[in-house]
Design an enzyme around this catalytic site. Sequence first.
Site, short mmCIF file in Angstrom:
data_model
loop_
_atom_site.label_atom_id
_atom_site.label_comp_id
_atom_site.label_asym_id
_atom_site.label_seq_id
_atom_site.Cartn_x
_atom_site.Cartn_y
_atom_site.Cartn_z
N ASN A 1 -16.98 1.44 1.61
CA ASN A 1 -16.79 0.04 1.99
C ASN A 1 -15.29 -0.16 2.20
O ASN A 1 -14.53 -0.25 1.24
CB ASN A 1 -17.31 -0.87 0.87
CG ASN A 1 -17.03 -2.34 1.15
OD1 ASN A 1 -16.59 -2.71 2.24
ND2 ASN A 1 -17.27 -3.19 0.16
N TRP A 2 -14.90 -0.21 3.45
CA TRP A 2 -13.46 -0.30 3.75
C TRP A 2 -12.90 -1.70 3.53
O TRP A 2 -11.70 -1.92 3.63
CB TRP A 2 -13.21 0.11 5.20
CG TRP A 2 -13.56 1.53 5.52
CD1 TRP A 2 -14.12 2.46 4.67
CD2 TRP A 2 -13.37 2.21 6.76
NE1 TRP A 2 -14.29 3.65 5.32
CE2 TRP A 2 -13.84 3.52 6.61
CE3 TRP A 2 -12.85 1.82 8.00
CZ2 TRP A 2 -13.80 4.46 7.65
CZ3 TRP A 2 -12.81 2.73 9.03
CH2 TRP A 2 -13.28 4.05 8.85
N LYS A 3 -13.77 -2.66 3.30
CA LYS A 3 -13.35 -4.06 3.12
C LYS A 3 -12.46 -4.47 4.30
O LYS A 3 -12.67 -4.00 5.42
CB LYS A 3 -12.69 -4.24 1.76
CG LYS A 3 -13.59 -3.69 0.63
CD LYS A 3 -13.18 -4.08 -0.75
CE LYS A 3 -14.17 -3.50 -1.75
NZ LYS A 3 -13.89 -3.87 -3.13
N HIS B 1 -22.21 -8.60 -1.45
CA HIS B 1 -21.09 -8.03 -2.21
C HIS B 1 -20.48 -9.12 -3.09
O HIS B 1 -20.44 -10.29 -2.68
CB HIS B 1 -20.05 -7.46 -1.25
CG HIS B 1 -19.03 -6.62 -1.96
ND1 HIS B 1 -17.98 -7.18 -2.65
CD2 HIS B 1 -18.94 -5.29 -2.14
CE1 HIS B 1 -17.26 -6.20 -3.21
NE2 HIS B 1 -17.83 -5.04 -2.90
N SER C 1 -14.37 1.24 -8.89
CA SER C 1 -13.36 2.23 -9.29
C SER C 1 -13.92 3.65 -9.39
O SER C 1 -13.50 4.43 -10.23
CB SER C 1 -12.68 1.82 -10.60
OG SER C 1 -12.02 0.57 -10.44
N GLU D 1 -22.63 -3.02 -8.95
CA GLU D 1 -21.17 -3.09 -8.97
C GLU D 1 -20.72 -4.12 -10.01
O GLU D 1 -20.66 -5.32 -9.71
CB GLU D 1 -20.64 -3.51 -7.59
CG GLU D 1 -20.97 -2.54 -6.48
CD GLU D 1 -19.94 -2.61 -5.35
OE1 GLU D 1 -19.45 -1.55 -4.97
OE2 GLU D 1 -19.61 -3.71 -4.88
N GLY E 1 -11.97 -2.50 -8.02
CA GLY E 1 -10.54 -2.52 -7.67
C GLY E 1 -9.62 -2.64 -8.87
O GLY E 1 -8.44 -2.95 -8.72
N GLY F 1 -14.86 1.73 -2.69
CA GLY F 1 -13.87 0.87 -2.05
C GLY F 1 -12.58 1.65 -1.81
O GLY F 1 -12.44 2.39 -0.83
N GLY F 2 -11.63 1.51 -2.71
CA GLY F 2 -10.29 2.10 -2.55
C GLY F 2 -10.31 3.58 -2.17
O GLY F 2 -9.58 3.99 -1.25
N GLU G 1 -17.56 -9.92 -3.62
CA GLU G 1 -16.48 -10.66 -2.96
C GLU G 1 -17.05 -11.73 -2.03
O GLU G 1 -16.47 -12.81 -1.91
CB GLU G 1 -15.56 -9.67 -2.21
CG GLU G 1 -14.73 -8.86 -3.20
CD GLU G 1 -14.40 -7.44 -2.75
OE1 GLU G 1 -14.50 -7.14 -1.55
OE2 GLU G 1 -14.05 -6.62 -3.63
P1 13P Z 1 -13.35 -0.06 -5.60
O1 13P Z 1 -13.93 1.33 -5.40
O2 13P Z 1 -12.04 -0.25 -4.88
O3 13P Z 1 -13.32 -0.46 -7.04
O4 13P Z 1 -14.36 -1.07 -4.85
C1 13P Z 1 -15.70 -0.99 -5.12
C2 13P Z 1 -16.42 -1.88 -4.19
O5 13P Z 1 -16.33 -3.08 -4.24
C3 13P Z 1 -17.25 -1.25 -3.15
O6 13P Z 1 -18.07 -2.18 -2.51
#
Ligand code: 13P
Length: 256
Positions: free
Chosen positions: A11-13, A97, A215, A169, A175, A236-237, A99
């Site tokens: 997920n590149w956000k 998600h 994470s 999640e 993050g 994510g990251g 967010e």
């Molecule tokens: P991180 O891997 O950056 O913690 O993000 C997880 C995430 O929200 C994937 O959708």
Amino acid sequence: MITRKKLIAGNWKMNKTSADAVALVGDLVATIGRQTDVDVVVCPPFTSIETVAKALDGSTLKLGAQNMHPEASGAFTGEVSAPMLRALFATHVILGHSERRAYFAETDAFINKKVLAALKNQLKPILCVGETLAERESGATLKVVQTQLEAGLDGVSKELAPSVVIAYEPVWAIGTGKVATTEQAQEVHAFIRGLLTKLFTEPVAQKVRILYGGSMKPSNAPELLAQKDIDGGLIGGAALEARSFVDLVTAAAAVK
Ligand code: 13P
């Protein structure tokens, strides 16, 4: 015993221009473009969906979006629909998600409409569920996850349920560098599998992939991915750089 193929989704956000996206996908295709032991999905921002689709062409890597609107078309300024994503060869879509829930006030009912619309358009929803730190500390984790899961999957048929992917999640792990312990994650994953059994029967629940997100990185992935009910990761990251994402896919492929 059913063995579920592991799934690693990036997920590149809100990161990467389309030029950056093509560069990253070029590296992924060169290194893991023929991967068949693990399903790999990349979810770039809408602005890069088309160029990434072209860059992925001929590889085994799949394309996902990070959100969509439940309606097929109409006066919904700024939104993108399932048929639009399908036309660009997307196969997956992340829905609900945390967010989106936190910053864009998405409710379980709205997310449910998206899940049903995705399935109707042959897109595989990656439905995200998870508790906040306050909810965990007050002992409400399982209740929160149950509410989000049951509401999110309302009206999904037994036949289509295996196309759904669930992502657990925990919000406090996203993050933050604070990963859930394997015990914490496996407990919730097993609970989700139990709920899926109640909703759809045991054989169906055994087919549904349940990803962990929050994470996850190459150093902690092997232990998490070895858990019975952890079928992959929503990253994510660590999905923003080819090296760490490839290492995660390699870790998933190594789990027996
Ligand atoms: P991180 O891997 O950056 O913690 O993000 C997880 C995430 O929200 C994937 O959708």
